[in-house]
Design a protein around this motif. Structure first.
Motif, PDB file in Angstrom:
ATOM      1  N   ILE A 295       0.863  -1.187   0.000  1.00  0.00           N
ATOM      2  CA  ILE A 295       0.000   0.000   0.000  1.00  0.00           C
ATOM      3  C   ILE A 295       0.896   1.233   0.000  1.00  0.00           C
ATOM      4  O   ILE A 295       1.785   1.365   0.851  1.00  0.00           O
ATOM      5  CB  ILE A 295      -0.939   0.017   1.223  1.00  0.00           C
ATOM      6  CG1 ILE A 295      -1.943  -1.142   1.133  1.00  0.00           C
ATOM      7  CG2 ILE A 295      -1.681   1.353   1.328  1.00  0.00           C
ATOM      8  CD1 ILE A 295      -2.939  -1.211   2.271  1.00  0.00           C
ATOM      9  N   GLU A 296       0.670   2.088  -0.981  1.00  0.00           N
ATOM     10  CA  GLU A 296       1.451   3.327  -1.046  1.00  0.00           C
ATOM     11  C   GLU A 296       0.943   4.294   0.017  1.00  0.00           C
ATOM     12  O   GLU A 296      -0.271   4.498   0.149  1.00  0.00           O
ATOM     13  CB  GLU A 296       1.315   3.979  -2.431  1.00  0.00           C
ATOM     14  CG  GLU A 296       1.785   3.127  -3.594  1.00  0.00           C
ATOM     15  CD  GLU A 296       3.303   2.962  -3.636  1.00  0.00           C
ATOM     16  OE1 GLU A 296       4.011   3.655  -2.865  1.00  0.00           O
ATOM     17  OE2 GLU A 296       3.766   2.119  -4.421  1.00  0.00           O
ATOM     18  N   LEU A 297       1.856   4.911   0.739  1.00  0.00           N
ATOM     19  CA  LEU A 297       1.443   5.837   1.795  1.00  0.00           C
ATOM     20  C   LEU A 297       0.735   7.064   1.227  1.00  0.00           C
ATOM     21  O   LEU A 297      -0.097   7.671   1.899  1.00  0.00           O
ATOM     22  CB  LEU A 297       2.647   6.253   2.640  1.00  0.00           C
ATOM     23  CG  LEU A 297       3.192   5.152   3.559  1.00  0.00           C
ATOM     24  CD1 LEU A 297       4.379   5.673   4.363  1.00  0.00           C
ATOM     25  CD2 LEU A 297       2.122   4.625   4.505  1.00  0.00           C
ATOM     26  N   SER A 298       1.034   7.436  -0.020  1.00  0.00           N
ATOM     27  CA  SER A 298       0.356   8.595  -0.617  1.00  0.00           C
ATOM     28  C   SER A 298      -1.147   8.324  -0.754  1.00  0.00           C
ATOM     29  O   SER A 298      -1.959   9.233  -0.651  1.00  0.00           O
ATOM     30  CB  SER A 298       0.956   8.931  -1.983  1.00  0.00           C
ATOM     31  OG  SER A 298       0.835   7.814  -2.840  1.00  0.00           O
ATOM     32  N   GLU A 299      -1.524   7.050  -0.954  1.00  0.00           N
ATOM     33  CA  GLU A 299      -2.945   6.702  -1.046  1.00  0.00           C
ATOM     34  C   GLU A 299      -3.615   6.886   0.331  1.00  0.00           C
ATOM     35  O   GLU A 299      -4.742   7.387   0.422  1.00  0.00           O
ATOM     36  CB  GLU A 299      -3.110   5.250  -1.520  1.00  0.00           C
ATOM     37  CG  GLU A 299      -4.567   4.893  -1.754  1.00  0.00           C
ATOM     38  CD  GLU A 299      -4.804   3.441  -2.158  1.00  0.00           C
ATOM     39  OE1 GLU A 299      -3.815   2.698  -2.353  1.00  0.00           O
ATOM     40  OE2 GLU A 299      -5.988   3.058  -2.266  1.00  0.00           O
ATOM     41  N   VAL A 300      -2.898   6.513   1.383  1.00  0.00           N
ATOM     42  CA  VAL A 300      -3.427   6.693   2.744  1.00  0.00           C
ATOM     43  C   VAL A 300      -3.656   8.181   3.005  1.00  0.00           C
ATOM     44  O   VAL A 300      -4.719   8.587   3.498  1.00  0.00           O
ATOM     45  CB  VAL A 300      -2.446   6.107   3.786  1.00  0.00           C
ATOM     46  CG1 VAL A 300      -2.921   6.414   5.209  1.00  0.00           C
ATOM     47  CG2 VAL A 300      -2.289   4.602   3.590  1.00  0.00           C
ATOM     48  N   THR A 301      -2.677   8.998   2.649  1.00  0.00           N
ATOM     49  CA  THR A 301      -2.802  10.447   2.868  1.00  0.00           C
ATOM     50  C   THR A 301      -4.015  11.016   2.128  1.00  0.00           C
ATOM     51  O   THR A 301      -4.809  11.770   2.698  1.00  0.00           O
ATOM     52  CB  THR A 301      -1.522  11.166   2.398  1.00  0.00           C
ATOM     53  OG1 THR A 301      -0.466  10.783   3.277  1.00  0.00           O
ATOM     54  CG2 THR A 301      -1.669  12.675   2.443  1.00  0.00           C
ATOM     55  N   ALA A 302      -4.180  10.629   0.865  1.00  0.00           N
ATOM     56  CA  ALA A 302      -5.293  11.152   0.057  1.00  0.00           C
ATOM     57  C   ALA A 302      -6.636  10.730   0.656  1.00  0.00           C
ATOM     58  O   ALA A 302      -7.585  11.522   0.738  1.00  0.00           O
ATOM     59  CB  ALA A 302      -5.171  10.656  -1.378  1.00  0.00           C
ATOM     60  N   LYS A 303      -6.728   9.474   1.095  1.00  0.00           N
ATOM     61  CA  LYS A 303      -7.988   8.966   1.665  1.00  0.00           C
ATOM     62  C   LYS A 303      -8.290   9.657   3.001  1.00  0.00           C
ATOM     63  O   LYS A 303      -9.446   9.981   3.295  1.00  0.00           O
ATOM     64  CB  LYS A 303      -7.915   7.448   1.850  1.00  0.00           C
ATOM     65  CG  LYS A 303      -7.812   6.673   0.541  1.00  0.00           C
ATOM     66  CD  LYS A 303      -9.196   6.417  -0.018  1.00  0.00           C
ATOM     67  CE  LYS A 303      -9.210   5.857  -1.430  1.00  0.00           C
ATOM     68  NZ  LYS A 303      -8.578   4.544  -1.594  1.00  0.00           N
ATOM     69  N   VAL A 304      -7.252   9.884   3.801  1.00  0.00           N
ATOM     70  CA  VAL A 304      -7.451  10.549   5.097  1.00  0.00           C
ATOM     71  C   VAL A 304      -7.947  11.974   4.875  1.00  0.00           C
ATOM     72  O   VAL A 304      -8.891  12.435   5.542  1.00  0.00           O
ATOM     73  CB  VAL A 304      -6.145  10.534   5.930  1.00  0.00           C
ATOM     74  CG1 VAL A 304      -6.209  11.533   7.078  1.00  0.00           C
ATOM     75  CG2 VAL A 304      -5.897   9.132   6.469  1.00  0.00           C
ATOM     76  N   LYS A 305      -7.362  12.666   3.921  1.00  0.00           N
ATOM     77  CA  LYS A 305      -7.806  14.039   3.624  1.00  0.00           C
ATOM     78  C   LYS A 305      -9.293  14.041   3.260  1.00  0.00           C
ATOM     79  O   LYS A 305     -10.077  14.855   3.765  1.00  0.00           O
ATOM     80  CB  LYS A 305      -6.976  14.610   2.467  1.00  0.00           C
ATOM     81  CG  LYS A 305      -7.439  15.997   2.053  1.00  0.00           C
ATOM     82  CD  LYS A 305      -6.687  16.511   0.846  1.00  0.00           C
ATOM     83  CE  LYS A 305      -7.252  17.868   0.434  1.00  0.00           C
ATOM     84  NZ  LYS A 305      -6.584  18.402  -0.760  1.00  0.00           N
ATOM     85  N   SER A 306      -9.675  13.106   2.411  1.00  0.00           N
ATOM     86  CA  SER A 306     -11.062  13.038   1.964  1.00  0.00           C
ATOM     87  C   SER A 306     -12.014  12.711   3.129  1.00  0.00           C
ATOM     88  O   SER A 306     -13.115  13.254   3.240  1.00  0.00           O
ATOM     89  CB  SER A 306     -11.114  12.004   0.840  1.00  0.00           C
ATOM     90  OG  SER A 306     -12.319  11.396   0.797  1.00  0.00           O
ATOM     91  N   MET A 307     -11.583  11.818   4.048  1.00  0.00           N
ATOM     92  CA  MET A 307     -12.409  11.472   5.217  1.00  0.00           C
ATOM     93  C   MET A 307     -12.617  12.680   6.116  1.00  0.00           C
ATOM     94  O   MET A 307     -13.693  12.873   6.685  1.00  0.00           O
ATOM     95  CB  MET A 307     -11.702  10.409   6.074  1.00  0.00           C
ATOM     96  CG  MET A 307     -11.610   9.051   5.491  1.00  0.00           C
ATOM     97  SD  MET A 307     -10.556   8.015   6.532  1.00  0.00           S
ATOM     98  CE  MET A 307     -11.764   7.307   7.616  1.00  0.00           C
TER      99      MET A 307
END
Length: 300
Positions: free
Chosen positions: A13-25
């Motif tokens: 899992i790319e950490l950039s995907e986690v960051t983008a999803k967290v921002k959206s949440m």
């Protein structure tokens, strides 16, 4: 026989995907009141006896609608960012983040979450409420750091639960170390005592998170985690579900009412989580939450 897992068996899992999803949440949770809470507020209007109370409940629903339509925060307190992570043990996080100033003591996943918090609160113009030091009181300017709880679970998925927790209700929370002999009656007594002492301060109608068992800190984490449960669900344990209903009915008999102006709608839900504990103890934590109990969850 070689049982070690090959690197290729791990899910990357790319950490950039986690960051983008967290921002959206963060944006979604601050703009949108959950359907479960809206439904309970609508139900409460039908049973509320106080005219002022009915007006307030209608205003809370109108406020939620305006916030969703205009993409504005439901409440000016956009909270301390609290996360519960369930990390599948077959996941490997790949750090593809290009953060200018990496914090030396933070892990990659922690950096990714905090970067999402920074982007969400900054780009969404949400109030930044976090101070770097509890005594110096200097604002960090981006609502970081978040409070993050980690659980390692079987599997290849990452589940992220987010709650922007307002401090007005948080300040009304309490922890008790009861004697085991006080049992369920003791739990009921201290939860009601906490609700009564809080009065109008946590912005009722409230949602009451209760953690019973474990240790001092485990009970508090359980109480916080219980607030993530949709309020149209009760405990799966029939005995605990009955205790939830009993405390909810007793809370609504206190007459505090919407925003403390009197009435029957003091609490919308009591959510209880339990955990094994020591033979000589009965820890009970009560985490108060306002009508704008916001949360979001995603699976990556």
């Amino acid at each position: 026989m070689h049982n070690a897992m090959h690197h290729s068996d791990l899910r990357i899992i790319e950490l950039s995907e986690v960051t983008a999803k967290v921002k959206s949440m963060i944006l979604s949770a601050n703009y949108n009141l959950g359907e479960d809470i809206k439904a309970k507020l609508n139900d409460a209007i039908k049973t509320e006896e106080s005219e002022t109370g009915i007006n307030i409940l209608n205003q809370l629903l109108e406020n939620a609608q305006i916030a969703a339509n205009k993409k504005m925060p439901i409440c000016q307190d956009t909270g301390i960012a609290v996360f519960f992570l369930e990390i599948g043990e077959d996941i490997h996080f790949h750090n593809d983040l290009a953060i200018e100033k990496m914090q030396p003591l933070q892990s990659g996943i922690e950096q990714a979450i905090n970067e999402g918090v920074r982007q969400g609160y900054t780009d969404g113009y949400l109030r930044k409420s976090i101070v770097k030091d509890p005594f110096d009181r200097v604002n960090t300017g981006d609502n970081t750091p978040a409070v993050i709880h980690y659980n390692i679970v079987p599997g290849r998925q990452l589940k992220i639960y987010f709650s922007p927790k307002g401090i007005g209700s948080e300040n009304m929370s309490r922890i008790y170390m009861l004697k085991p002999s006080e049992g369920m009656e003791g739990v009921k007594r201290v939860v009601l005592e906490t609700i009564e002492a809080a009065g109008p301060n946590p912005c009722p109608p409230i949602i009451v998170g209760v953690g019973v068992g474990g240790s001092f800190e485990k009970a508090a984490i359980l109480a916080k985690k219980s607030l993530l449960r949709p309020i149209n669900q009760t405990s799966e344990d029939e005995v605990i579900a009955r205790l939830e209903r009993d405390i909810l009915n007793a809370a609504n008999d206190l007459g505090i009412g919407p925003q403390g102006f009197g009435g029957r709608t003091t609490a919308l839900s009591v959510n209880i989580l339990t955990y094994p504990t020591h033979i000589a103890g009965l820890p009970v934590a009560v985490n108060m939450s306002c009508h704008a109990t916001r949360h979001a969850e995603i699976v990556i």
